[in-house]
Design a protein around this motif. Structure first.
Motif, mmCIF file in Angstrom:
data_model
loop_
_atom_site.group_PDB
_atom_site.id
_atom_site.type_symbol
_atom_site.label_atom_id
_atom_site.label_comp_id
_atom_site.label_asym_id
_atom_site.label_seq_id
_atom_site.Cartn_x
_atom_site.Cartn_y
_atom_site.Cartn_z
ATOM 1 N N ALA A 252 1.017 -1.113 0.307
ATOM 2 C CA ALA A 252 -0.641 -0.171 -0.005
ATOM 3 C C ALA A 252 0.923 1.277 0.673
ATOM 4 O O ALA A 252 2.001 1.090 0.892
ATOM 5 C CB ALA A 252 -1.009 0.439 0.763
ATOM 6 N N GLY A 254 1.698 5.013 0.647
ATOM 7 C CA GLY A 254 1.353 5.797 1.841
ATOM 8 C C GLY A 254 1.684 7.484 1.491
ATOM 9 O O GLY A 254 1.816 7.570 0.139
ATOM 10 N N SER A 275 -1.596 1.414 -8.242
ATOM 11 C CA SER A 275 -0.750 0.814 -7.296
ATOM 12 C C SER A 275 -1.974 -0.444 -7.949
ATOM 13 O O SER A 275 -2.769 0.122 -6.024
ATOM 14 C CB SER A 275 -0.648 1.592 -6.054
ATOM 15 O OG SER A 275 -0.078 0.932 -5.069
ATOM 16 N N PHE A 279 -3.714 2.037 -1.442
ATOM 17 C CA PHE A 279 -3.351 3.057 -0.546
ATOM 18 C C PHE A 279 -3.977 2.944 0.954
ATOM 19 O O PHE A 279 -5.258 2.410 1.133
ATOM 20 C CB PHE A 279 -3.558 3.896 -1.360
ATOM 21 C CG PHE A 279 -3.853 4.283 -3.057
ATOM 22 C CD1 PHE A 279 -2.787 5.260 -3.448
ATOM 23 C CD2 PHE A 279 -3.993 3.767 -3.401
ATOM 24 C CE1 PHE A 279 -2.525 5.052 -4.986
ATOM 25 C CE2 PHE A 279 -4.220 4.206 -4.625
ATOM 26 C CZ PHE A 279 -2.787 4.527 -5.998
ATOM 27 N N SER A 280 -3.252 3.643 1.444
ATOM 28 C CA SER A 280 -3.228 3.880 2.959
ATOM 29 C C SER A 280 -4.315 4.544 3.121
ATOM 30 O O SER A 280 -4.697 6.234 2.420
ATOM 31 C CB SER A 280 -1.902 4.378 3.889
ATOM 32 O OG SER A 280 -1.990 5.588 3.201
ATOM 33 N N ARG A 281 -5.049 5.806 3.899
ATOM 34 C CA ARG A 281 -6.327 5.813 4.285
ATOM 35 C C ARG A 281 -5.277 7.104 4.557
ATOM 36 O O ARG A 281 -5.983 8.417 3.700
ATOM 37 C CB ARG A 281 -6.465 5.976 5.752
ATOM 38 C CG ARG A 281 -7.547 7.548 6.224
ATOM 39 C CD ARG A 281 -8.028 7.210 7.534
ATOM 40 N NE ARG A 281 -8.257 5.311 7.697
ATOM 41 C CZ ARG A 281 -9.118 5.003 9.263
ATOM 42 N NH1 ARG A 281 -8.968 6.134 10.376
ATOM 43 N NH2 ARG A 281 -9.325 3.893 8.870
ATOM 44 N N GLU A 282 -3.520 7.561 4.785
ATOM 45 C CA GLU A 282 -3.513 8.984 4.563
ATOM 46 C C GLU A 282 -3.169 9.345 3.031
ATOM 47 O O GLU A 282 -3.290 10.394 3.160
ATOM 48 C CB GLU A 282 -2.195 8.520 5.862
ATOM 49 C CG GLU A 282 -2.061 8.653 6.885
ATOM 50 C CD GLU A 282 -2.720 7.436 7.458
ATOM 51 O OE1 GLU A 282 -3.176 7.086 9.517
ATOM 52 O OE2 GLU A 282 -2.522 6.111 6.834
ATOM 53 N N ALA A 283 -2.780 8.586 2.807
ATOM 54 C CA ALA A 283 -2.569 8.617 0.942
ATOM 55 C C ALA A 283 -4.170 8.993 0.741
ATOM 56 O O ALA A 283 -3.881 9.935 -0.457
ATOM 57 C CB ALA A 283 -2.173 7.205 0.342
ATOM 58 N N ARG A 284 -5.008 8.350 0.599
ATOM 59 C CA ARG A 284 -5.954 8.997 -0.062
ATOM 60 C C ARG A 284 -6.343 10.392 0.607
ATOM 61 O O ARG A 284 -6.530 11.073 -0.593
ATOM 62 C CB ARG A 284 -7.084 8.189 0.409
ATOM 63 C CG ARG A 284 -7.035 6.681 -0.345
ATOM 64 C CD ARG A 284 -8.158 6.018 -0.699
ATOM 65 N NE ARG A 284 -8.000 4.291 -1.103
ATOM 66 C CZ ARG A 284 -8.577 4.153 -1.996
ATOM 67 N NH1 ARG A 284 -8.721 4.849 -3.114
ATOM 68 N NH2 ARG A 284 -8.464 3.261 -2.961
ATOM 69 N N TYR A 285 -6.464 11.083 1.815
ATOM 70 C CA TYR A 285 -6.510 12.014 2.423
ATOM 71 C C TYR A 285 -5.462 13.204 1.428
ATOM 72 O O TYR A 285 -5.751 14.276 1.282
ATOM 73 C CB TYR A 285 -5.811 11.868 3.537
ATOM 74 C CG TYR A 285 -5.936 13.922 4.299
ATOM 75 C CD1 TYR A 285 -7.294 14.170 4.509
ATOM 76 C CD2 TYR A 285 -4.942 13.915 4.521
ATOM 77 C CE1 TYR A 285 -7.209 15.335 5.050
ATOM 78 C CE2 TYR A 285 -4.761 15.277 5.066
ATOM 79 C CZ TYR A 285 -6.417 15.998 5.097
ATOM 80 O OH TYR A 285 -6.236 17.027 6.450
ATOM 81 N N ASP A 298 -6.054 1.495 -7.631
ATOM 82 C CA ASP A 298 -6.057 0.395 -7.109
ATOM 83 C C ASP A 298 -5.894 -1.360 -7.867
ATOM 84 O O ASP A 298 -6.904 -0.369 -9.003
ATOM 85 C CB ASP A 298 -7.042 -0.215 -5.653
ATOM 86 C CG ASP A 298 -8.277 0.452 -5.968
ATOM 87 O OD1 ASP A 298 -8.358 -0.075 -6.815
ATOM 88 O OD2 ASP A 298 -8.514 0.284 -4.547
#
Length: 331
Positions: A252, A254, A275, A279-285, A298
């Motif tokens: 994932a 980041g 990717s 993706f991590s939650r922080e990446a989407r933010y 994804d």
């Protein structure tokens, strides 16, 4: 005691189903193996099958070996036998007489026989939808449920399917469609996941070309965060000018990876970050707060994009992920 029931498919075009009825047999191919009774163990049968027919697909080999053993050993006297002629859409229903025979020349190139007393025919149109669904396997030999064989016997007795049974079957058909689509989606993802990183970049470029852009993979060199460049004119002079970063099997992504990619974008650019590891939650933010248009893709999204635009794929794209269209009847 309940009897077992088996489907034994006839040859292409239903050619051999007529011979089945006329000669009182059900037949199985694999003619180059000779008499099935000569194989005293599964291992010996499998080895001979591989010697004669090869083993390009081990799972398929295992299926055939299992079907041969069922045909020779598991079908028993009194079991129901069903065969199908797709040309006339009729099923033959009969009762096995408990005898495997090797008789070349009796039914075309199908020398392995079982004696069957055929009771008669049933039109596929007479069967309830649930029974039709259960008869859809492409295997040469497979077992049938008691419910399915009861449907055949019900028709022989002159009874009809109740509306409630049809309603249940319609629900099951819808569920079967959903399951088929979901399984297809996962198999496509398996194909994508098996690609090499360089092939993944080519796949992303192929998707963009199928969407109407001129796209190409960036030349190899110092990684500046851009793997694929696309635009309507192919020169980047007209918008949208798309820059894509492709990460394959890296886990994932980041927030730092997203920020680094955003740093490569300039005025007039749109970003695409692919990717297959997600993706991590922080990446989407981080992507949501970007001042540049930025889309994260994804593995699920990638499979959806391929299916949606596959009709417009060029030869290079189709070679990376070969797919075949499957049609499903609408209500």
């Amino acid at each position: 005691m309940q009897k077992n029931a088996w489907m034994i498919r006839a040859g292409r075009g239903g050619i051999y189903s007529e011979d089945f009825e006329e000669k009182g047999v059900a037949a199985f191919g694999s003619s180059q193996l000779g008499d099935f009774t000569q194989y005293t163990s599964t291992e010996r049968l499998r080895a001979e099958y591989i010697k004669v027919y090869g083993n390009d697909k081990p799972a398929a080999t295992a299926n055939v070996v299992a079907m041969i053993l069922k045909f020779r050993d598991q079908i028993a006297a009194g079991d129901y036998i069903v065969s199908y002629n797709p040309e006339t859409r009729n099923y033959l229903l009969g009762v096995d007489q408990g005898e495997y025979q090797y008789q070349p020349g009796t039914v075309g190139d199908y020398p392995n026989l079982r004696r069957v007393e055929w009771l008669g025919k049933v039109s596929r149109d007479q069967l309830p939808q649930k029974a039709k669904n259960s008869l859809g396997s492409t295997l040469t030999l497979f077992s049938l449920s008691q419910e399915t064989i009861e449907a055949f016997l019900t028709i022989f007795e002159g009874r009809t399917v109740t509306p409630q049974e049809d309603e249940v079957a319609e629900t099951e058909t819808a569920q079967l469609k959903d399951e088929t689509v979901a399984q297809s989606h996962e198999l496509i993802k398996d194909k994508i996941a098996a690609l090499l990183p360089e092939e993944m970049e080519e796949l992303v470029a192929a998707i963009l070309r199928a969407m109407g852009f001129n796209a190409k993979v960036s030349p190899k060199g110092p990684d500046r965060g851009v793997d694929v460049i696309a635009s309507p004119d192919g020169l980047g002079l007209t918008q949208p000018r798309i820059k894509a970063e492709v990460k394959h099997r890296d886990g994932a992504m980041g927030a730092p990876a997203i920020r680094g990619f955003i740093g490569t974008l300039r005025e007039g650019d749109s970003g695409l970050f692919v990717s297959t590891g997600g993706f991590s939650r922080e990446a989407r933010y981080e992507a949501d707060r970007s001042t540049f248009p930025l889309t994260l893709v994804d593995l699920d999204d990638l499979a959806d994009l391929i299916v949606s635009h596959y009709d417009n794929f060029d030869l290079e794209g189709r070679a990376l992920v070969p797919l075949v269209r499957i049609y499903w009847p609408v209500d």
